[in-house]
Scaffold this motif. Sequence first.
Motif, short mmCIF file in Angstrom:
data_model
loop_
_atom_site.label_atom_id
_atom_site.label_comp_id
_atom_site.label_asym_id
_atom_site.label_seq_id
_atom_site.Cartn_x
_atom_site.Cartn_y
_atom_site.Cartn_z
N LEU A 35 28.52 63.20 79.98
CA LEU A 35 27.98 64.50 80.38
C LEU A 35 28.99 65.64 80.30
N GLY A 36 30.28 65.34 80.27
CA GLY A 36 31.30 66.38 80.27
C GLY A 36 31.26 67.28 79.04
N TRP A 37 31.05 66.69 77.86
CA TRP A 37 31.04 67.49 76.62
C TRP A 37 29.90 68.50 76.58
N PRO A 38 28.65 68.10 76.85
CA PRO A 38 27.59 69.12 76.77
C PRO A 38 27.70 70.18 77.86
N ILE A 39 28.19 69.80 79.04
CA ILE A 39 28.38 70.81 80.09
C ILE A 39 29.45 71.81 79.66
N ALA A 40 30.55 71.29 79.12
CA ALA A 40 31.61 72.18 78.62
C ALA A 40 31.09 73.06 77.49
N ALA A 41 30.26 72.49 76.62
CA ALA A 41 29.72 73.26 75.49
C ALA A 41 28.89 74.44 75.97
N VAL A 42 28.09 74.24 77.01
CA VAL A 42 27.26 75.33 77.53
C VAL A 42 28.14 76.37 78.23
N ILE A 43 29.12 75.93 78.99
CA ILE A 43 29.98 76.87 79.71
C ILE A 43 30.77 77.74 78.74
N VAL A 44 31.38 77.13 77.73
CA VAL A 44 32.22 77.91 76.82
C VAL A 44 31.42 78.87 75.95
N ALA A 45 30.12 78.66 75.84
CA ALA A 45 29.29 79.57 75.05
C ALA A 45 29.24 80.97 75.66
N PHE A 46 29.59 81.08 76.94
CA PHE A 46 29.56 82.37 77.63
C PHE A 46 30.94 83.04 77.69
N ILE A 47 31.95 82.38 77.15
CA ILE A 47 33.33 82.87 77.23
C ILE A 47 33.78 83.26 75.81
N PRO A 48 34.25 84.49 75.63
CA PRO A 48 34.76 84.86 74.30
C PRO A 48 35.90 83.91 73.89
N PHE A 49 35.84 83.45 72.68
CA PHE A 49 36.79 82.49 72.10
C PHE A 49 36.66 81.08 72.69
N GLY A 50 35.73 80.88 73.61
CA GLY A 50 35.56 79.58 74.25
C GLY A 50 35.16 78.48 73.28
N ASN A 51 34.27 78.79 72.35
CA ASN A 51 33.84 77.78 71.37
C ASN A 51 34.98 77.31 70.50
N PHE A 52 35.91 78.21 70.20
CA PHE A 52 37.04 77.84 69.35
C PHE A 52 38.00 76.91 70.10
N ILE A 53 38.16 77.14 71.39
CA ILE A 53 38.99 76.26 72.21
C ILE A 53 38.35 74.88 72.33
N LEU A 54 37.03 74.85 72.56
CA LEU A 54 36.32 73.57 72.65
C LEU A 54 36.40 72.83 71.31
N ASP A 55 36.27 73.55 70.22
CA ASP A 55 36.37 72.93 68.90
C ASP A 55 37.76 72.33 68.70
N TRP A 56 38.78 73.03 69.12
CA TRP A 56 40.15 72.52 69.01
C TRP A 56 40.31 71.24 69.83
N ARG A 57 39.75 71.23 71.06
CA ARG A 57 39.82 70.04 71.91
C ARG A 57 39.04 68.88 71.30
N LEU A 58 37.88 69.19 70.73
CA LEU A 58 37.06 68.16 70.10
C LEU A 58 37.78 67.55 68.90
N LYS A 59 38.39 68.39 68.07
CA LYS A 59 39.13 67.92 66.92
C LYS A 59 40.34 67.06 67.36
N LYS A 60 41.00 67.51 68.41
CA LYS A 60 42.14 66.78 68.95
C LYS A 60 41.69 65.40 69.47
N THR A 61 40.54 65.35 70.10
CA THR A 61 40.00 64.08 70.63
C THR A 61 39.59 63.15 69.49
N GLU A 62 39.00 63.71 68.44
CA GLU A 62 38.58 62.88 67.30
C GLU A 62 39.77 62.25 66.59
N LEU A 63 40.88 62.97 66.51
CA LEU A 63 42.06 62.47 65.82
C LEU A 63 42.80 61.42 66.62
#
Length: 98
Positions: free
Chosen positions: A69-97
């Motif tokens: 549940l942490g990823w979708p909650i974070a995804a919704v929260i960062v959608a309201f923060i400027p540059f938030g999606n880019f930070i989440l994308d960086w974290r997601l890429k870091k987790t995938e690697l």
Amino acid sequence: MKRSPISYFRISGFIEGISLLILLFIAMPLKYFAGLPEVVTVVGSLHGFFFVLYILITGFTTLKVKWHLGWPIAAVIVAFIPFGNFILDWRLKKTELA
């Protein structure tokens, strides 16, 4: 080449993030400093469409990848923060690697 649900999520997050930045840093100043409220109407409508699409793709990705549940909650929260999606994308890429 077949794309994974996470790649669709990342693309939609990028588009949604860009549309939020355009709304906040281009359309809103044009409305208040140049007297062009129509720009906010158009850009705001597009951003709303991209936001709804982003939420739907977040739900789809959550179900397909079986995210906790942490990823979708974070995804919704960062959608309201400027540059938030880019930070989440960086974290997601870091987790995938990892």
